[in-house]
Design an enzyme around this catalytic site. Structure first.
Site: not given
Ligand code: BG6
Ligand code: MG
Length: 221
Positions: A9-11, A17, A45, A116-117, A119-120, A147, A171-172
């Site tokens: 996972d990333l964030d 983040t 999360k 990662s979930a 889009r950034n 997820k 994962e966190d």
């Molecule tokens: C996940 C985060 O990685 O991405 C979530 O843990 C977040 O908190 C999700 O809502 C979607 O992220 P983004 O950048 O597309 O809004």
């Molecule tokens: Mg995470």
């Protein structure tokens, strides 16, 4: 069975983040008259932007009954706040222990994927200087079900053509651990025992994360 791949996972795993997502949702909550505290944040999360907004709205003292367009507006506002925060990310914002772990996995000839979930995700990876560190990246743009659905992790294993039980997910979030377990993979959790009860192996933070510790828990140490 020898492990073949790690799916990170990333964030909140490679960098902090998760805290930026929290700060952005806290601000949106304040604008809407909803308190977003750390307990609610634990449930945000790992889940998609729109699902996170739904969970924030569900915590409103009185139902707000927003239209689809209004929800789009608030989700966009949250993302603008979040994107301002991630502009500041530097390679030095990789969490402690991550560089060593990624190197050790590489040296052990296992594959590396990012799941990662967000889009950034690609932007954050670039800012961290980790864009080339992974053999494969799957983010919210490539999957139908976020997820805790296993699709993110299954997608990465299928890309490599690897048996799910030889993959290790890191994962966190509770949603992410549930997704890894549902994929039939070995789950590694980073965070509190309360939130990550279902993790097959768990550490408090990334400084405790070692390849030998993970492999021992996986069963080949
Ligand atoms: C996940 C985060 O990685 O991405 C979530 O843990 C977040 O908190 C999700 O809502 C979607 O992220 P983004 O950048 O597309 O809004
Ligand atoms: Mg995470």
């Amino acid at each position: 069975m020898q492990p073949t791949a790690f799916i990170f996972d990333l964030d909140g795993v490679l960098t902090d983040t998760a805290e930026f997502h929290y700060l952005a949702w806290k601000q949106i909550g304040a604008d809407l008259g909803i308190e977003v505290d750390r307990e609610l944040n634990e449930r945000l999360k790992g889940v998609s932007r729109m699902e996170s907004l739904e969970r924030v709205l569900a915590a409103a003292p009185r139902p707000l009954n927003l239209s689809a367009a209004e929800k789009e507006h608030w989700a966009t506002q949250k993302n603008l706040l979040y994107q301002e925060l991630i502009e500041t990310i530097r390679p030095s914002d990789r969490l402690p222990g991550i560089d060593g772990l990624l190197n050790d996995i590489r040296n052990a000839h296992m594959l590396l994927a990012l799941g990662s979930a967000s889009r950034n995700a690609r932007f954050v990876l670039e800012r961290l200087g980790l864009a080339d560190a992974f053999d494969y990246i799957v983010d919210a743009g490539q999957i139908r079900f976020g997820k805790p659905h296993p699709e993110t992790f299954v997608n990465a294993a299928d890309h490599f053509g690897l048996p799910y039980e030889t993959c290790i997910g890191v994962e966190d979030s509770a949603a992410g651990i549930a997704a890894i377990n549902a994929a039939g993979m070995f789950s590694v959790g980073i965070g509190s025992p309360d939130a990550l009860r279902e993790a097959k192996y768990r550490v408090d933070d990334t400084t405790r994360l070692t390849l030998s510790g993970i492999l021992e828990a996986y069963g080949i140490g």
